[in-house]
Write an enzyme that holds these catalytic residues in place. Structure first.
Site, mmCIF file in Angstrom:
data_model
loop_
_atom_site.group_PDB
_atom_site.id
_atom_site.type_symbol
_atom_site.label_atom_id
_atom_site.label_comp_id
_atom_site.label_asym_id
_atom_site.label_seq_id
_atom_site.Cartn_x
_atom_site.Cartn_y
_atom_site.Cartn_z
ATOM 1 C CE LYS A 165 -4.054 -0.228 1.035
ATOM 2 N NZ LYS A 165 -5.285 -0.179 0.205
ATOM 3 C CD GLU A 187 -3.050 2.210 -2.504
ATOM 4 O OE1 GLU A 187 -3.911 1.536 -1.914
ATOM 5 O OE2 GLU A 187 -2.510 3.210 -2.013
#
Length: 271
Positions: A165, A187
């Site tokens: 992330k 991500e």
């Protein structure tokens, strides 16, 4: 597999009953004779998908012997009406009513919302995924409800799949540095990060909060190099437009964090 393992669910049921009953149901035990038998009819008051019959049954079985008869199938779109019958001692039915309904309504609400999303993307080949945005302690059940609704489960927790992330990327010093430490899904917030991720062997990219036009470009860039998942700001109004960009997956947090409980009641009569 659209089922739940009893041994995994029983601790949750026991805690829910302990929370609700405490030292005893003082109202029911004061009014209802111990050996009085009764029948309960579960009534669905709005259209939707039912999930959680077994869980509701197990709630009552923790309190006494019951007979539970489903009248509809889980996973099907059901019109309002009778959905199940339960028979047993009146005290058991009255004491377990609220906890059983809480589980049944919550899980059916998730299954129903999931089905609405799945229906919106029908024909596109896109899979609707859940997230880790679940009620603490209920993740196993809520992810089961997503499957009943026709969706698919993303990773169950932090232990069963890599998902890099934005905060991981920040600490690692960039997309490339993060992927050098561990391979998996990552991500990305823009096309430059996407290209860097693909150049560094990303297996799957998560396109976060991108416009439709940017998503189209991103899918084109990633095609044949990595699977594409889209997340962020997804709702019933825009999910089909997102699916038509050609992505592989759409993850929807609201399946579990914002699903409204399905309206179900239990009407009990003495037999």
């Amino acid at each position: 597999m659209n089922s739940v393992e009893k041994e995994r669910v029983l601790p949750v049921i026991k805690e829910a009953l302990r929370e609700d009953i405490g030292d005893g149901d003082i109202t029911t035990n004061s009014i209802v004779p111990e050996n009085l038998t009764a029948e309960g009819i579960f009534l669905l008051k709005e259209e939707g998908v039912i999930a959680g019959f077994d869980v509701a049954k197990w709630v009552f079985e923790e309190l006494g012997e019951v007979g539970f008869i489903p009248l509809v199938k889980e996973g099907e779109w059901i019109k309002p009406g009778r959905i199940a019958i339960i028979k047993g001692k009146a005290r058991v039915l009255l004491t377990g009513e609220r906890v059983a309904l809480n589980f049944l309504q919550r899980l059916s609400g998730i299954a129903t919302l999931t089905r609405r999303f799945v229906d919106r993307v029908k024909g596109t080949g896109v899979k609707i995924l859940d997230t880790r945005k679940t009620t603490p302690g209920l993740r196993y059940l809520e992810k089961y409800a997503v499957r009943v609704g026709g969706g698919f489960n993303h990773r169950f927790g932090l232990f069963d799949a890599v998902l890099i992330k934005d905060n991981h990327i920040e600490i690692a010093g960039g997309v490339g540095n993060a992927l050098k430490k561990v391979r998996g899904e990552i991500e990305v917030k823009n096309l430059d990060e996407l290209r860097e991720a693909l150049d560094n062997g990303a297996e799957r990219v998560l396109l976060d909060n991108m416009s439709i036009e940017t998503l189209k470009k991103a899918v084109h860039i990633a095609r044949g190099k990595a699977e594409v998942e889209v997340s962020g700001g997804v709702n019933l109004e825009n999910v089909r437009e997102i699916a038509l960009t050609g992505c592989d997956y759409i993850s929807v947090g609201m399946l579990t964090h914002s699903a409204r409980a399905l309206d179900i009641s239990l009407e009990i009569t003495v037999k």
